[in-house]
Design a protein around this motif. Structure first.
Motif, short mmCIF file in Angstrom:
data_model
loop_
_atom_site.label_atom_id
_atom_site.label_comp_id
_atom_site.label_asym_id
_atom_site.label_seq_id
_atom_site.Cartn_x
_atom_site.Cartn_y
_atom_site.Cartn_z
N LEU B 171 0.35 -9.13 3.12
CA LEU B 171 1.15 -9.64 4.24
C LEU B 171 1.33 -11.14 4.13
O LEU B 171 2.42 -11.67 4.35
N LYS B 172 0.26 -11.83 3.78
CA LYS B 172 0.31 -13.28 3.65
C LYS B 172 1.27 -13.71 2.54
O LYS B 172 2.10 -14.59 2.74
N MET B 173 1.13 -13.07 1.37
CA MET B 173 2.00 -13.43 0.23
C MET B 173 3.46 -13.19 0.56
O MET B 173 4.33 -13.99 0.25
N MET B 174 3.73 -12.03 1.17
CA MET B 174 5.11 -11.66 1.45
C MET B 174 5.68 -12.47 2.61
O MET B 174 6.90 -12.53 2.78
N GLY B 175 4.81 -13.04 3.43
CA GLY B 175 5.29 -13.74 4.61
C GLY B 175 5.60 -12.77 5.75
O GLY B 175 6.42 -13.06 6.61
N LEU B 176 4.95 -11.61 5.73
CA LEU B 176 5.15 -10.63 6.81
C LEU B 176 4.20 -10.96 7.96
O LEU B 176 3.11 -11.49 7.74
N PRO B 177 4.64 -10.65 9.20
CA PRO B 177 3.81 -11.04 10.35
C PRO B 177 2.43 -10.37 10.32
O PRO B 177 2.35 -9.15 10.19
N LEU B 178 1.38 -11.18 10.45
CA LEU B 178 0.02 -10.65 10.36
C LEU B 178 -0.32 -9.73 11.52
O LEU B 178 -1.17 -8.86 11.39
N GLU B 179 0.37 -9.91 12.65
CA GLU B 179 0.04 -9.05 13.78
C GLU B 179 0.50 -7.61 13.53
O GLU B 179 0.17 -6.72 14.29
N ARG B 180 1.21 -7.39 12.42
CA ARG B 180 1.61 -6.01 12.12
C ARG B 180 0.65 -5.32 11.16
O ARG B 180 0.93 -4.25 10.63
N MET B 181 -0.50 -5.97 10.96
CA MET B 181 -1.56 -5.42 10.11
C MET B 181 -1.83 -3.94 10.39
O MET B 181 -1.90 -3.13 9.46
N GLY B 182 -1.96 -3.58 11.67
CA GLY B 182 -2.29 -2.20 12.03
C GLY B 182 -1.26 -1.22 11.51
O GLY B 182 -1.59 -0.19 10.91
N GLU B 183 0.00 -1.58 11.69
CA GLU B 183 1.11 -0.75 11.23
C GLU B 183 1.06 -0.54 9.72
O GLU B 183 1.23 0.57 9.21
N TYR B 184 0.79 -1.62 8.97
CA TYR B 184 0.75 -1.51 7.51
C TYR B 184 -0.46 -0.72 7.04
O TYR B 184 -0.38 0.04 6.08
N ARG B 185 -1.59 -0.90 7.75
CA ARG B 185 -2.76 -0.11 7.36
C ARG B 185 -2.50 1.37 7.58
O ARG B 185 -2.93 2.20 6.79
N GLU B 186 -1.77 1.70 8.64
CA GLU B 186 -1.39 3.11 8.87
C GLU B 186 -0.54 3.63 7.71
O GLU B 186 -0.74 4.73 7.23
N LEU B 187 0.42 2.81 7.27
CA LEU B 187 1.29 3.21 6.16
C LEU B 187 0.48 3.42 4.88
O LEU B 187 0.71 4.36 4.14
N VAL B 188 -0.48 2.52 4.64
CA VAL B 188 -1.32 2.66 3.45
C VAL B 188 -2.10 3.96 3.54
O VAL B 188 -2.18 4.73 2.59
N ARG B 189 -2.65 4.22 4.73
CA ARG B 189 -3.47 5.41 4.90
C ARG B 189 -2.63 6.68 4.71
O ARG B 189 -3.06 7.63 4.06
N ALA B 190 -1.41 6.66 5.25
CA ALA B 190 -0.53 7.82 5.09
C ALA B 190 -0.22 8.02 3.61
O ALA B 190 -0.22 9.14 3.09
N HIS B 191 -0.02 6.92 2.92
CA HIS B 191 0.28 6.96 1.49
C HIS B 191 -0.90 7.55 0.72
O HIS B 191 -0.74 8.38 -0.17
N LEU B 192 -2.12 7.16 1.09
CA LEU B 192 -3.32 7.59 0.37
C LEU B 192 -3.68 9.04 0.65
O LEU B 192 -4.19 9.74 -0.21
N SER B 193 -3.43 9.49 1.90
CA SER B 193 -3.87 10.83 2.25
C SER B 193 -2.91 11.88 1.73
O SER B 193 -3.04 13.06 2.01
N ASP B 194 -1.93 11.46 0.96
CA ASP B 194 -0.88 12.35 0.50
C ASP B 194 -0.76 12.23 -1.01
O ASP B 194 0.23 11.74 -1.53
#
Lengths: 65, 417
Positions: B171-194
């Motif tokens: 998020l930091k490298m890309m310049g994406l808002p850090l407050e969206r951490m939760g949303e991205y962690r959900e996406l990572v988790r969905a990606h991993l569980s599949d």
């Protein structure tokens, strides 16, 4: 001692520069910038270690020059 | 993810010699999913160095360092275009008008020369110079995560440290808002569980990823900042500025290739440390050796298995292969090959040849290798310096998964605060 590098085959691991950034100059993208290096006296050990560190095995050290 | 089901075995094609067949399910082999690298050592000892397995639709496995080293360079014989670019373009052209752009993860899925062209804009931001400049901020993020659990005396390392760290760095490298951490962690988790997903779900997931970044992409195009998205907007491919589609492709790639890979590397490394108290003591005494330890851990626990497709009928290491067959570059075995690494099972800080190919060899060398090395080294350094001796929780053993990234599902650690 001379170092010869098959520059076209460099894939940017940058392990040589991790051994000695001074001896193995990289371009801005992190690929080797030169094909030939004259090893300054006292840097022979770094030259050998840098060559060995290359996962692509494209760095050759020529002794005795 | 225990008790994965073995896929059905398919019949052996006639050209595959009997001696080249070995039954191994890289997604569900029970021993592999129980303790991955023990099973890899077993394969290295007992399976042919190049074999065909009837599982998962039938495919080749390359195990020896020599076989992988040469196949990774021969992109004509072993292509990365699992679906040829022409097919992708034809498929995309057939979509009804108004269909959102389907991201294509260039440059992973193309061969040179297209590969060189699409990779070029990413080389500089992921080069050693740019990555080394991030060290302090990565260390601060690692400290924050470790300090949250330090006084507690235990943690689940994957969920609490290994997964959030690369997401925050991303998020930091890309310049994406850090407050969206939760949303991205959900996406990572969905990606991993599949792990073996339906293609329709993949497309949906890619859309979710790119949709989550669209606002930021547009904002940075109008008003550049000091981040990777702004920098990519300023680069060109073939002399043309990048399009929104190009940007979405890159974002999808960096998301998919950059998050679950390094977190699993951390999992393998920290598990080793937790089981090797002498090594922890040695590294706490000589922190400058963490660098060597990071390399040897990468060798000992190499964890990615890049796929290739046979580009033309050929004979490889004496074995006939047919155009269109799938091949796995089984890097974990290459780095445990006794021909290259005597006593490969030994973790040896002073190993003569410690030069591994955990990041693959040839032109597709992992773009994120410099970032991964920094993240791995920092997480080991900070775990060792901020926590006392840590061990595996005996009542909660670690769990693993197979697949293209062989990794750690959970890793419960304990220590005396």
């Amino acid at each position: 001692m001379k170092i010869r590098i098959d520059k076209a085959k460099c894939v940017g691991n940058a392990r040589c520069a991790a051994v000695s950034a001074e001896l193995f100059p990289l371009n801005d993208e992190g690929y080797i910038a030169v094909e030939e290096i004259d090893v300054p006296p006292g840097m022979e050990e770094a030259a050998l270690r840098g060559a060995r560190a290359c996962p692509e095995r494209i760095i050759v050290v020529e002794e005795g020059k | 993810m225990t008790a994965a089901t073995l896929s059905a075995a398919v019949p052996k094609p006639a050209h595959v010699p009997d001696g080249a067949v070995y039954d191994f399910d890289m997604f569900a082999d029970p021993a592999y999913c129980a303790d991955p690298h023990e099973r890899v050592l077993d394969l290295v000892r007992n399976a042919p160095p190049v074999f065909w397995t009837p599982r998962n639709g039938g495919h080749w496995m390359l195990l020896s360092h020599a076989a992988i080293f040469s196949a990774a360079r021969d992109t004509e014989s072993f292509s990365s275009e699992m679906i040829p670019m022409d097919h992708i373009k034809a498929m995309l052209a057939k979509m009804p008008p108004g269909t959102p752009h389907i991201p294509v993860v260039v440059p992973i899925c193309v061969d040179p020369p297209a590969h060189t062209k699409y990779r070029a804009p990413l080389n500089r931001p992921f080069g050693p110079k740019a990555i080394n400049a991030l060290k302090d901020s990565i260390r601060a993020l690692a400290n924050e995560l470790i300090d949250k659990v330090a006084a507690r005396g235990h943690c689940e390392f994957m969920r609490e440290i290994a997964e959030p760290l690369p997401v925050s760095v991303f998020l930091k490298m890309m310049g994406l808002p850090l407050e969206r951490m939760g949303e991205y962690r959900e996406l990572v988790r969905a990606h991993l569980s599949d792990p073996e997903p339906d293609p329709r779900n993949v497309v949906k997931k890619l859309w979710q990823i790119t949709a989550s970044m669209r606002d930021t992409l547009l904002e940075r195009r109008a008003q550049p900042r000091d981040d990777l998205i702004s920098l990519l907007w300023q680069t060109q491919i073939d002399g043309n500025p990048l399009t929104m589609d190009d940007m979405e492709n890159y974002c999808a790639l960096l998301f998919i290739a950059g998050l679950d890979t390094v977190m699993n590397g951390m999992g393998h490394g920290v598990r080793h440390l937790a089981r090797d108290q002498a090594l922890q003591a040695e590294l706490r005494k000589n922190p400058q050796r963490v660098n060597d330890a990071t390399e040897e851990l990468l060798r000992r626990y190499t964890f990615t298995i890049p796929p290739r497709i046979v580009g033309k009928d050929l004979v490889f290491e004496g074995i006939p292969m047919k155009k269109g067959e799938r091949v796995m570059l089984f890097l974990p075995a290459a780095d445990l090959d006794p021909k290259e690494y005597p006593n490969p099972e030994r973790f040896d800080l002073d190993r003569q040849n410690s030069v591994h190919i955990a990041f693959n060899a040839g032109p597709h060398r992992c773009l994120g290798s410099h970032l991964a090395r920094v993240e791995l080294q920092i997480i080991y350094e900070q775990m060792l310096s901020r926590l006392p001796a840590f061990r595996l929780d005996p009542s909660n053993p670690p769990a693993f998964h197979g697949g293209h990234v062989v990794g750690v599902d959970s890793l419960h650690l304990v220590w005396t605060p």
